[in-house]
Design a protein around this motif. Sequence first.
Motif, PDB file in Angstrom:
ATOM      1  N   LYS A 149       0.842  -1.212   0.000  1.00  0.00           N
ATOM      2  CA  LYS A 149       0.000   0.000   0.000  1.00  0.00           C
ATOM      3  C   LYS A 149       0.872   1.255   0.000  1.00  0.00           C
ATOM      4  N   VAL A 150       1.931   1.222   0.814  1.00  0.00           N
ATOM      5  CA  VAL A 150       2.827   2.377   0.911  1.00  0.00           C
ATOM      6  C   VAL A 150       3.485   2.646  -0.445  1.00  0.00           C
ATOM      7  N   ALA A 151       4.021   1.594  -1.051  1.00  0.00           N
ATOM      8  CA  ALA A 151       4.710   1.767  -2.338  1.00  0.00           C
ATOM      9  C   ALA A 151       3.761   2.350  -3.382  1.00  0.00           C
ATOM     10  N   ALA A 152       2.525   1.839  -3.394  1.00  0.00           N
ATOM     11  CA  ALA A 152       1.538   2.302  -4.381  1.00  0.00           C
ATOM     12  C   ALA A 152       1.243   3.799  -4.191  1.00  0.00           C
ATOM     13  N   ALA A 153       1.249   4.256  -2.944  1.00  0.00           N
ATOM     14  CA  ALA A 153       0.971   5.676  -2.675  1.00  0.00           C
ATOM     15  C   ALA A 153       2.013   6.582  -3.331  1.00  0.00           C
ATOM     16  N   TYR A 154       3.230   6.068  -3.474  1.00  0.00           N
ATOM     17  CA  TYR A 154       4.301   6.844  -4.121  1.00  0.00           C
ATOM     18  C   TYR A 154       4.459   6.461  -5.595  1.00  0.00           C
ATOM     19  N   ASP A 155       3.460   5.737  -6.121  1.00  0.00           N
ATOM     20  CA  ASP A 155       3.491   5.286  -7.506  1.00  0.00           C
ATOM     21  C   ASP A 155       4.748   4.465  -7.788  1.00  0.00           C
ATOM     22  N   CYS A 156       5.082   3.593  -6.834  1.00  0.00           N
ATOM     23  CA  CYS A 156       6.230   2.699  -6.950  1.00  0.00           C
ATOM     24  C   CYS A 156       5.773   1.269  -6.697  1.00  0.00           C
ATOM     25  N   LYS A 157       6.647   0.323  -6.942  1.00  0.00           N
ATOM     26  CA  LYS A 157       6.346  -1.088  -6.680  1.00  0.00           C
ATOM     27  C   LYS A 157       7.341  -1.628  -5.654  1.00  0.00           C
ATOM     28  N   ILE A 158       6.850  -2.554  -4.814  1.00  0.00           N
ATOM     29  CA  ILE A 158       7.770  -3.345  -3.994  1.00  0.00           C
ATOM     30  C   ILE A 158       8.360  -4.403  -4.917  1.00  0.00           C
ATOM     31  N   VAL A 159       9.670  -4.574  -4.882  1.00  0.00           N
ATOM     32  CA  VAL A 159      10.324  -5.529  -5.789  1.00  0.00           C
ATOM     33  C   VAL A 159      10.011  -6.958  -5.361  1.00  0.00           C
ATOM     34  N   GLU A 160       9.615  -7.771  -6.329  1.00  0.00           N
ATOM     35  CA  GLU A 160       9.218  -9.165  -6.067  1.00  0.00           C
ATOM     36  C   GLU A 160      10.413 -10.005  -5.587  1.00  0.00           C
ATOM     37  N   GLY A 161      10.077 -11.026  -4.797  1.00  0.00           N
ATOM     38  CA  GLY A 161      11.084 -12.021  -4.412  1.00  0.00           C
ATOM     39  C   GLY A 161      11.954 -11.641  -3.231  1.00  0.00           C
ATOM     40  N   VAL A 162      11.751 -10.436  -2.672  1.00  0.00           N
ATOM     41  CA  VAL A 162      12.573 -10.010  -1.533  1.00  0.00           C
ATOM     42  C   VAL A 162      11.986 -10.592  -0.249  1.00  0.00           C
ATOM     43  N   LEU A 163      12.824 -11.264   0.519  1.00  0.00           N
ATOM     44  CA  LEU A 163      12.377 -11.897   1.760  1.00  0.00           C
ATOM     45  C   LEU A 163      13.018 -11.220   2.967  1.00  0.00           C
ATOM     46  N   ALA A 202      15.681  -9.453  10.110  1.00  0.00           N
ATOM     47  CA  ALA A 202      16.258  -8.512   9.145  1.00  0.00           C
ATOM     48  C   ALA A 202      15.110  -8.099   8.238  1.00  0.00           C
ATOM     49  N   ILE A 203      14.649  -6.878   8.376  1.00  0.00           N
ATOM     50  CA  ILE A 203      13.528  -6.394   7.561  1.00  0.00           C
ATOM     51  C   ILE A 203      14.107  -5.729   6.308  1.00  0.00           C
ATOM     52  N   ASP A 204      13.719  -6.268   5.165  1.00  0.00           N
ATOM     53  CA  ASP A 204      14.362  -5.944   3.889  1.00  0.00           C
ATOM     54  C   ASP A 204      13.317  -5.379   2.925  1.00  0.00           C
ATOM     55  N   ILE A 205      13.445  -4.109   2.589  1.00  0.00           N
ATOM     56  CA  ILE A 205      12.468  -3.428   1.730  1.00  0.00           C
ATOM     57  C   ILE A 205      13.174  -2.904   0.489  1.00  0.00           C
ATOM     58  N   VAL A 206      12.708  -3.325  -0.692  1.00  0.00           N
ATOM     59  CA  VAL A 206      13.274  -2.824  -1.945  1.00  0.00           C
ATOM     60  C   VAL A 206      12.124  -2.299  -2.804  1.00  0.00           C
ATOM     61  N   THR A 207      12.245  -1.024  -3.233  1.00  0.00           N
ATOM     62  CA  THR A 207      11.188  -0.398  -4.027  1.00  0.00           C
ATOM     63  C   THR A 207      11.740   0.009  -5.393  1.00  0.00           C
ATOM     64  N   SER A 208      10.840   0.114  -6.376  1.00  0.00           N
ATOM     65  CA  SER A 208      11.265   0.448  -7.733  1.00  0.00           C
ATOM     66  C   SER A 208      10.248   1.368  -8.407  1.00  0.00           C
ATOM     67  N   THR A 209      10.744   2.239  -9.283  1.00  0.00           N
ATOM     68  CA  THR A 209       9.843   3.045 -10.107  1.00  0.00           C
ATOM     69  C   THR A 209       9.380   2.248 -11.320  1.00  0.00           C
ATOM     70  N   GLY A 210       9.948   1.046 -11.505  1.00  0.00           N
ATOM     71  CA  GLY A 210       9.577   0.194 -12.642  1.00  0.00           C
ATOM     72  C   GLY A 210       8.562  -0.861 -12.255  1.00  0.00           C
ATOM     73  N   GLU A 211       8.662  -2.038 -12.878  1.00  0.00           N
ATOM     74  CA  GLU A 211       7.670  -3.099 -12.659  1.00  0.00           C
ATOM     75  C   GLU A 211       7.906  -3.892 -11.382  1.00  0.00           C
ATOM     76  N   GLY A 212       9.084  -3.770 -10.808  1.00  0.00           N
ATOM     77  CA  GLY A 212       9.391  -4.542  -9.596  1.00  0.00           C
ATOM     78  C   GLY A 212       9.662  -5.998  -9.873  1.00  0.00           C
ATOM     79  N   LYS A 213      10.084  -6.300 -11.127  1.00  0.00           N
ATOM     80  CA  LYS A 213      10.379  -7.697 -11.493  1.00  0.00           C
ATOM     81  C   LYS A 213      11.877  -7.828 -11.763  1.00  0.00           C
ATOM     82  N   PRO A 214      12.628  -8.398 -10.815  1.00  0.00           N
ATOM     83  CA  PRO A 214      14.085  -8.455 -10.975  1.00  0.00           C
ATOM     84  C   PRO A 214      14.510  -9.380 -12.113  1.00  0.00           C
ATOM     85  N   LYS A 215      15.566  -8.981 -12.817  1.00  0.00           N
ATOM     86  CA  LYS A 215      16.090  -9.802 -13.919  1.00  0.00           C
ATOM     87  C   LYS A 215      17.564 -10.093 -13.685  1.00  0.00           C
TER      88      LYS A 215
END
Length: 399
Positions: free
Chosen positions: A178-192, A229-242
């Motif tokens: 929800k937070v990421a969406a408010a800033y028009d960003c995505k939480i990056v997938e696969g981050v644990l 260990a709380i790990d947060i990664v945000t992106s202005t893109g799709e949030g799909k790591p390659k």
Amino acid sequence: MFNLKHEAMSDEEREEQELDLTNSEVVTKYKTAAEIVNKALQLVLSECKPKAKIVDLCEKSDSFIREQTGNMYKKVKKKIERGVAFPTCISVNNTICHFSPLAGDETVLEEGDIVKIDMGCHIDGFIAVVAHTHVLQQGPVTGRAADVIAAANTAAEVALRLVRPGKKNKDVAEAIQKVAAAYDCKIVEGVLSHQMKQFVIDGNKVVLSVSAPDTRVDDAEFEENEVYAIDIVTSTGEGKPKLLDEKQTTIYKRAVDKNYLLKMKASRFIFSEISQKFPIMPFSARALEEKRVRLGLVECVNHDLLQPYPVLHERPGDLVAHIKFTVLLMPSGSDRITSHPLQDLQPTKTLDDPDIKALLALGTKTRKKGGGKKKKGKKDEKPESAAEAEPMEAATSQE
């Protein structure tokens, strides 16, 4: 049922039983590791300048951690392992994580880069990790760079208030998205975000930031005296790591439960060195005898003897921010022991969600009876929290 064996516990068993936050020495070791890793982060930030070589910064940070931990617990009877718990990584712009190049690499920082610094330290296997995002520029950070960092930081502040005894891991994932969406960003997938225990950097209890079809985690409830260990990664893109190039991978961890008879001499040589120097914690290939490293590591990885930490990317032009902190779930409340204040941020978006704003207004300590004490606790708990939250939370008074 009463167990007679309990009556005659050996020292080892007693030690085994007490090695969590109920033991004050354990808390001290976590906090000492945190102090060192916070200083190492400060050191790297002070050296982050245009044209600075990334490999030199990584090496300087790891050397500092080795030196600082090496000066401790010298005169104890039983040898105490200590040192780097996760090699320093410096990932820039659309590179998401794990960039920690080998000695010959010429990659340098440039003015305007979004620099993500990630590292870990341990004392006797008690681990403190931290990640921080910094833009290489003077003055306030504006535009989408400010949005993506504000999203990561605000999500981290929300997570800090949800990772507490009685709460569930899935509550965290929903709130940070929800937070990421408010800033028009995505939480990056696969981050644990992992629970940590002595010598375990990636425990079984986890928070999955974004549920994906190919990644499932068990529902879990946070409990007192746990460490995360709380790990947060945000992106202005799709949030799909390659993964663009496997050859960029330099960080590995020994898979302790796997065995295989390696065929190549180079692999056996490397694996023997790893088993002696880095039996448990992640390490950088920089720290190995370098001539035959690449050749030997490939066979070790192919047979699952090593777990690689690949360098992952978003699309060129996308911006990625990373905030990671270590939190102790103490009886008195959540104690965030690793962090660094952010630059002045002027995001283009504001956070209006009333539920999230209500969460951010909460303290992180357990309430005590009597107004005076509670106020003091809030004031002392994390001085930079209010300073960090204000630019992105103009409408919310934190303190």
